[in-house]
Enzyme design. Structure first.
Site, PDB file in Angstrom:
ATOM      1  N   GLY A   1      25.032 -33.580 -78.457  1.00 45.65           N
ATOM      2  CA  GLY A   1      23.711 -33.987 -78.903  1.00 45.65           C
ATOM      3  C   GLY A   1      23.726 -35.433 -79.341  1.00 45.65           C
TER       4      GLY A   1
ATOM      5  N   ALA B   1      22.902 -40.092 -77.738  1.00 43.89           N
ATOM      6  CA  ALA B   1      23.114 -40.076 -76.291  1.00 43.89           C
ATOM      7  C   ALA B   1      22.617 -38.778 -75.667  1.00 43.89           C
ATOM      8  CB  ALA B   1      24.593 -40.287 -75.975  1.00 43.89           C
TER       9      ALA B   1
ATOM     10  N   LYS C   1      12.447 -55.813 -85.029  1.00 44.75           N
ATOM     11  CA  LYS C   1      13.595 -56.703 -84.850  1.00 44.75           C
ATOM     12  C   LYS C   1      13.258 -57.757 -83.795  1.00 44.75           C
ATOM     13  CE  LYS C   1      18.335 -56.793 -83.055  1.00 44.75           C
ATOM     14  NZ  LYS C   1      19.452 -55.985 -82.529  1.00 44.75           N
TER      15      LYS C   1
ATOM     16  N   THR D   1      24.084 -53.292 -78.209  1.00 46.13           N
ATOM     17  CA  THR D   1      23.974 -52.857 -76.815  1.00 46.13           C
ATOM     18  C   THR D   1      24.263 -51.373 -76.608  1.00 46.13           C
ATOM     19  OG1 THR D   1      26.249 -53.662 -76.510  1.00 46.13           O
ATOM     20  CG2 THR D   1      24.449 -55.100 -75.788  1.00 46.13           C
TER      21      THR D   1
END
Length: 504
Positions: free
Chosen positions: A17, A20, A83, A349
């Site tokens: 879970g 991802a 952001k 990233t």
């Protein structure tokens, strides 16, 4: 009525879970909704998740649109904030900072890039902070919010934003969405992986309690363990610690002492760096460091000494190795997230690599025969993307100006990857950008690094001499005036959150 082809994928099983796993479930459920495919997520409440990926890049907005989640809703339910980029403190010198914005710098003229005119004026002695010519930088530094225009008048209006959020709350939100879109959730621990005796592909997993789950296509979201791709299929790991030696992290949230700022901060420390991610009600903090250069106790001491408020939890300690699996897709298993590779979150990233992996999978979606040419294409593209990000991250270390500290001195002496060396050669000789296939960071991002570190070419392009310095000074002044005029229409970041995204 179209008949289902005999070899079409009928079932997808996602192992794990967390961010991802539930990003995979939500995205695949939406993108493949027109196909009769059963999607199942297997995870265990008894197994924790990393849960510290709290900063993103603007691509997250595309993901949210794809799964039909509204940005105010996400900000509200995940304690999220805006952001506009990342501030780097102490990387050039202990008392200096620079900003990597999500936006362009200046306006080109007559086919000549803005930065060439900027270099010309700097050579003439003008003090021109490059951030003065970027709207995203100014919004961040002044704590303002403004949505990007649909049709900017020129490059001065080209900018974007990402979000900070509580990763656990984001995963929970995606879980609810996925289940509403007919994804099956099984809470169970996997005991054994069953593989085909002929070609070695995964056919089923056995859970505690003798339950067996079959699947045609498997998505490994099991985190650093890499249960399917690494353990079951034995795909080797390519180690990049030669370039990115940080291998430890300590995460520790704290109480916020001020209104959240619309940017992430990465502060250099003696053997790594510290992140600061402002959420609505707290701050996410973490210390990434090299265990060859600093003890765990010292790293925690530095982190605690640099919190802006009271710690709100016990430290979460992580161990990792920078790099990636030799194959991201092997047989009928695709690794998404930490199971396929890890690059430190210096440029936020991690989540975008999950997203791009899912986008590639949908674009190359197989049938049950899993044509190896699809996997080969996927692996090539994924490897290139990881290498491009690696080069950009390594530049932060290679260009550092922190002298007299072993960790930082060693980073400057490491031989560069050939792909990065070619970029630096083109820039340092003539201010040119080299672009590769599957670049994650475009020219403006590289320019922010070069300018931030003071790594500038010895001359500007002669094409910039079409305008004399007097004319350029007038043009640059008008650019600053245009940005100031736009900022007058922005609102304080805190006011935007209070109106649209307050965490209740």
């Amino acid at each position: 009525m179209n008949q289902q082809p005999d070899r079409a994928i009928r079932s997808i099983v996602i192992v794990g879970g967390g961010t991802a796993g539930w990003m995979s479930a939500a995205y695949l459920a939406r993108m493949l909704a027109h196909l009769p495919i059963a999607i199942t997520v297997i995870d265990s409440a008894a197994i924790g998740t990393v849960g510290v990926g709290e900063a993103t890049v603007p691509a997250i907005r595309d993901f949210l649109a794809a799964v039909e989640l509204g940005e105010p809703e996400v900000l509200r339910e995940t304690s999220g904030t805006i952001k506009y980029g990342i501030r780097f403190d102490g990387w050039v010198a202990p008392d200096k900072a620079f900003f990597h914005p999500f936006g362009l710098y200046g306006v080109p003229a007559r086919g000549v890039a803005f930065h060439q005119y900027w270099l010309k004026l700097k050579a003439a002695g003008d003090d021109l902070p490059i951030g003065d010519y970027c709207l995203a930088t100014q919004l961040a530094e002044q704590g303002l919010f403004l949505p990007p225009p649909d049709r900017p008048a020129n490059d001065l209006g080209v900018f974007n934003f990402a979000v900070h959020f509580d990763a656990s709350k984001f995963a929970a939100m995606l879980r609810r969405l996925s289940i509403a879109n007919r994804v099956t959730h099984i809470d169970g621990r996997i005991d054994r992986v069953e593989r085909d005796g002929e070609d070695g592909r995964v056919t089923a997993v056995h859970l505690e309690g003798d339950r067996r789950v079959e699947g045609d296509l498997w998505i490994d979201c099991s985190g650093f363990r890499s249960l399917l791709l690494g353990e079951a299929l034995g795909v080797p790991y390519i180690d990049w610690r030669h370039w990115l030696p940080c291998d430890r992290a300590i995460a520790l949230p704290c109480r916020a002492a001020a209104a959240p700022r619309p940017f992430t901060t990465a502060t250099a420390r003696p053997a790594g760096w510290q992140w600061h991610i402002p959420l609505q009600q707290r701050v996410g903090n973490g210390h990434i460091y090299s265990s060859d250069h600093m003890s765990d106790d010292e790293a925690e001491h530095i982190l605690r000494a640099n919190l802006e408020g009271e710690a709100l939890a016990e430290p979460n300690r992580l161990r990792f190795t920078a790099g990636h699996r030799d194959r991201f897709w092997d047989r009928n298993v695709v690794g998404i997230g930490l199971s396929s590779g890890f690059l430190e979150p210096l440029e936020s990233t991690s989540i975008t690599l999950i997203q791009s992996g899912l986008e590639r999978l949908v674009a190359l979606f197989p049938d049950r025969d899993v044509d190896p040419r699809l996997a080969a294409t996927y692996n090539r593209q994924s490897t290139l993307e990881f290498e491009r990000v690696r080069d950009f991250l390594f530049l932060h270390y290679q260009a550092n100006g922190r002298t007299g500290e072993r960790f930082w001195d060693e980073r400057r002496s490491v031989a560069l990857p050939e792909t990065l060396q070619r970029k630096l050669d083109a820039w340092r000789s003539g201010g040119e950008f080299v672009r590769y296939e599957w670049e994650s960071f475009q020219d403006a991002s590289w320019l922010s690094m070069y300018a931030g570190f003071g790594d500038l070419p010895p001359r500007h392009s002669p094409l910039a001499d079409r305008f004399d310095t007097g004319a350029l000074r007038g043009t640059f002044a008008r650019m600053r005036e245009a940005i100031a005029g736009t900022l007058a229409h922005a609102e304080p970041h805190a006011a935007f959150l209070a109106r649209h995204a307050a965490d209740t």
